[in-house]
Design an enzyme around this catalytic site. Structure first.
Site, PDB file in Angstrom:
ATOM      1  N   ASP A 680      24.781  37.009  44.491  1.00 54.77           N
ATOM      2  CA  ASP A 680      23.568  36.153  45.073  1.00 54.77           C
ATOM      3  C   ASP A 680      23.445  35.683  43.933  1.00 54.77           C
ATOM      4  O   ASP A 680      22.803  33.961  43.710  1.00 54.77           O
ATOM      5  CB  ASP A 680      23.443  36.049  46.689  1.00 54.77           C
ATOM      6  CG  ASP A 680      22.859  34.724  47.576  1.00 54.77           C
ATOM      7  OD1 ASP A 680      23.102  34.219  47.146  1.00 54.77           O
ATOM      8  OD2 ASP A 680      21.958  34.732  46.850  1.00 54.77           O
ATOM      9  N   LYS A 684      23.355  32.075  41.253  1.00 48.88           N
ATOM     10  CA  LYS A 684      22.287  31.078  41.354  1.00 48.88           C
ATOM     11  C   LYS A 684      22.134  30.624  40.035  1.00 48.88           C
ATOM     12  O   LYS A 684      21.558  29.449  38.995  1.00 48.88           O
ATOM     13  CB  LYS A 684      21.437  31.820  42.150  1.00 48.88           C
ATOM     14  CG  LYS A 684      20.997  31.318  43.268  1.00 48.88           C
ATOM     15  CD  LYS A 684      19.427  31.911  44.552  1.00 48.88           C
ATOM     16  CE  LYS A 684      20.770  31.879  45.784  1.00 48.88           C
ATOM     17  NZ  LYS A 684      18.666  32.847  46.309  1.00 48.88           N
TER      18      LYS A 684
END
Length: 822
Positions: A680, A684
């Site tokens: 995750d 980003k």
């Protein structure tokens, strides 16, 4: 002093309803204060069409006309009985005689097998004769007698190329003679009908009863003309297409004519001509809401609002004559329009470029073929020699007109119109504006007409700017967004003229499509009971409704499959907002495709909430880059989940217990491994990296995951059960860091060379990343401008509410780009 009241009956349904409306009209007129009234009446709803059908059926000798004629007679007889009661006998006898005469006329047509124009004119005008007789008899029964004027005894007209013309001198003479024998203060006049110069019955054509009202207003020297209809007055747009259309309290004659010409149905331009010539104000009023003042039309010019109304005219075709041989050649335009006149083709709008390379005009679609043929014949030699390159016709065109006296001399009106049309992707094919600057007209595709009308109407602040919303993935973030929208929507509509309508909601299995709007508060419940199978293509088509100017789809899912649809949505002109990181960090070719679609079709792709939830991280990065700063490195704690865990993890509370707490609070992804494995954070970082150079791939990021190899392939449930296996290794790692006087944080780093890393780092206690609170994300931008003291953005970076707030902020950024700022 005469005050004319033309009562336009909007009758329908049963005869009993017709009678009740006659009573309402009579009471309305009796309550009026003026001492004299002239009441011009139209036929009961549907009667004129019924009479025309009778004439056609009789001429075709189908045999069914006799029964239809009896049914029409019985309808009027029933109205007479209900309206007049015991006083109905005389009118019943009169109706019997008139319908007997009608039957004889129809029998004649049946024998001739030919719909003779004079006979059809006489037949189709009988509805007004019947209606006027019934109203006059009702006034008499109420003790308020009214003279009955058959307009055919007074009004003399002729028909020419420009339509019906009144013989004012002869008509005034006849009225004076009639009035000498009928001095009553109230006169009921048959609308629609007249006589020609040879004394034969005729009609004034469609909208003839309105025209009659204006004519008799002039003949009776009325101070005002009130046209009673079934609407409140002239509206700023067609309410069937723009439900938010507002009443226009005042129009000048010129404004009213422009709106009427381009499709406003309440009043016809021809209707106003006698009133305009004599300076008589017209009032458009609602028979069933007499307390409403309606719209006043007069000679006064009101400049308080630049644009008063916007109307559309459908059913047109664009005719284009083009060729280099036209440049500088005198008489070309005259030949174009002369040939169209000879073919009896009416030109609705004209547009010509200053280069004289082409002339285009709008004609009615039903006349397009005749127009093209006429032009090809007129320019046959030029076409053969190549001086005229092409003559083309494109059907499916509508005209959109913005109208207002205040447009004259007001800069920016045209710019606002074209911006309003460009934002929803409406292409303008041709433009026309007269020297009066009272009207700007454009030719557009009929498929875009409703959307264009709503967009232009909102663009000039005549109604709220409407945005059609679709939501995919109403999980924790999606539901939080709906709650926030529910709370903010009334204020946005009132203060910012912004109408945000949730029209579609879908999860991976089901969806709800609503024609008007779903209540945001009720949308999750509606979806839970939905039976319609989820289909992203169908959802997008519904959200991109042709009658709504702007469309936005918000994807709050975590699905790569949904992200695959973004490029298609953007290509359809649908704006896309998402906290879903798959599109921004997934395959580079998909990312480039959606960027191309956004640039080519003008639809915006907003994804602020993909990094830092509601924090302005992407916005800050874009501001740095767009203002020419050089970004040397980006470092950050980009996971609210991992920030929460390592801000609290000191080895005393098991790591697995903290993970369960975070998951219960909504700080983790549905499967915590999506946070713990570092992917995750890596996604980003890729999103930020692509803002810098556009080429960073997920596979290029060096990721240190926290999930042991043995737990990676398990089901989510099995992983959660075995989560305590992570406690000991991480407790040891924290202890080692503490032993060196350091703290442990999960940090992402990207430098200008593209080196990207994600993993645990030991930091000194005075490092900015060592002092985060709860789920704080912290991003540090080191740039050429911020080299000595890097720019830091810090705040909550996880949780449904703050993520939803980031999504909502993106939505408002898009609406600001559409011209609406809260």
């Amino acid at each position: 002093m005469v005050l004319l009241r033309r009562v336009a009956h909007k009758f329908g349904g049963s005869s009993l309803a017709d009678a009740a409306r006659f009573r309402a009209v009579a009471e309305l007129l009796r309550a009026r204060p003026e001492p004299e009234q002239v009441v011009v009446v139209s036929a009961i709803q549907g009667v004129t069409d019924a009479l025309l059908h009778l004439a056609r059926d009789a001429a075709a000798d189908t045999g069914g006309w006799r029964e239809a004629c009896r049914a029409l007679r019985d309808r009027h007889r029933t109205i007479a009985d209900e309206l007049l009661g015991a006083a109905a006998a005389e009118v019943q006898d009169w109706l019997e005689e008139r319908f007997g005469e009608l039957a004889e006329l129809l029998q004649g047509l049946s024998l001739l097998r030919l719909p003779a124009p004079e006979t059809v004119d006489r037949i189709q005008g009988l509805g007004e004769v019947f209606s006027a007789r019934l109203l006059a008899a009702h006034f008499a029964a109420l003790g308020s007698p009214a003279a009955l004027l058959d307009a055919r005894d007074v009004l003399v007209v002729s028909t020419g190329e420009l339509g019906v013309s009144v013989d004012w001198q002869d008509s005034a003479r006849r009225l004076t003679a009639w009035r000498a024998h009928h001095p009553e203060l109230r006169v009921v006049v048959t609308g629609f009908v007249a006589r020609d110069g040879r004394g034969r019955p005729t009609t004034l054509g469609r909208n003839g009863s309105d025209y009659s009202g204006s004519i008799f207003g002039a003949l009776f020297a009325a101070e005002e003309i009130h046209i009673w209809t079934d609407v409140d007055g002239v509206l700023s747009a067609d309410p069937r297409l723009v439900p938010e259309a507002v009443l226009i309290p005042h129009l000048s004659y010129d404004e009213a004519c422009e709106l009427a010409y381009f499709g406003a149905k309440v009043v016809h331009p021809q209707t106003m001509a006698p009133a305009i010539a004599r300076g008589i104000p017209l009032h458009i009023r609602n028979t069933f809401r007499p307390e409403n003042p309606g719209t006043r039309i007069d000679a006064e010019v009101d400049l308080s609002r630049a644009v008063k109304g916007i109307s559309t005219m459908p059913g047109l075709a664009l005719l284009n004559v083009e060729g280099a041989g036209m440049i500088g050649v005198p008489g070309t335009a005259e030949r174009v329009f002369g040939s169209l006149r000879a073919a009896r083709v009416s030109v609705v709008m004209i547009s010509q470029g200053s280069s004289e390379h082409s002339i285009c005009c709008l004609v009615r679609a039903v006349e397009a073929e005749a127009a093209e043929t006429a032009l090809r014949e007129a320019f046959a030699r030029e076409l053969e020699q190549g001086h005229i390159e092409r003559i083309t016709v494109q059907a499916g065109i509508s005209a959109l007109a913005t109208v207002g006296d205040g447009m004259a001399g007001t800069p920016g009106i045209a710019a606002r119109l074209f911006q309003s049309l460009a934002r929803p992707g409406v292409n303008v094919r041709a433009i026309a504006q007269g020297a009066s600057e009272r009207n700007i007209s454009v030719a557009i595709s009929s498929a875009d007409a409703a959307r264009a009308l709503r967009a232009a109407h909102a663009g000039f602040y005549l109604s709220p700017q409407t945005v059609s919303l679709g939501l995919v993935g109403p999980g924790q973030v999606g539901r939080a967004f709906l709650r926030q929208l529910e709370g903010a929507a009334p204020r946005l509509r009132k203060e910012a003229q912004l109408d945000l309508r949730v029209r579609a909601v879908a999860d991976s299995r089901r969806m709800v499509l609503e024609e008007l709007a779903l209540s945001p508060a009720e949308a999750p419940g509606r979806l839970a009971s939905a039976t319609l199978e989820a289909n992203l293509d169908r959802l997008a088509a519904h959200v991109r409704a042709s009658h709504l100017p702007h469309a936005v789809i918000i994807d709050c899912s975590a699905s790569g499959g949904v992200a695959d649809a973004y490029a298609s949505w953007l290509a359809q002109g649908i704006h896309v907002i998402t906290p879903n990181k798959h599109a921004g960090s997934g395959p580079l070719e998909r990312y480039r495709a959606l960027r191309r679609a956004s640039a080519q079709h003008g639809a915006r792709f907003r994804y602020e909430a993909t990094v830092g939830a509601g924090l302005p991280i992407i916005t800050t990065l874009r501001d740095l880059l767009d203002t020419g700063d050089e970004v040397l490195s980006i470092e950050g704690i980009l996971s609210g989940t991992l920030a929460y865990l390592f801000n609290r993890f000191d080895g005393r509370t098991p790591f697995s217990a903290l993970v369960r707490e975070a998951r219960a609070a909504g700080y983790t992804e549905p499967d915590p491994r999506d946070d713990l494995n570092g992917m995750d954070v890596a996604r980003k970082l890729v999103i930020l990296g692509r803002e810098m150079d556009g080429v960073l791939e997920l596979s290029s990021v060096a990721v240190e995951g926290l999930v042991p190899q043995g737990l990676q392939a398990l089901s989510r449930e099995a992983f959660l059960e075995r989560l305590p296996e992570m406690d000991a290794p991480l407790a040891a790692r924290v202890a080692e860091a503490h032993g060196r006087g350091k703290v442990l944080r999960y940090v992402a780093r990207l430098d200008r060379a593209g080196a990207a890393t994600v993993g645990l780092m030991e930091l000194s206690p005075d490092h900015p990343f060592s002092h985060g609170q709860a789920t704080d994300n912290i991003v540090r931008f080191t740039t050429a401008r911020y080299r000595e003291r890097p720019l830091v953005v810090q705040g909550p970076g996880a949780g449904p509410e703050v993520t939803a707030a980031g999504v909502f902020a993106d939505l408002l950024r898009i609406t600001a780009a559409l011209g609406v700022s809260p």
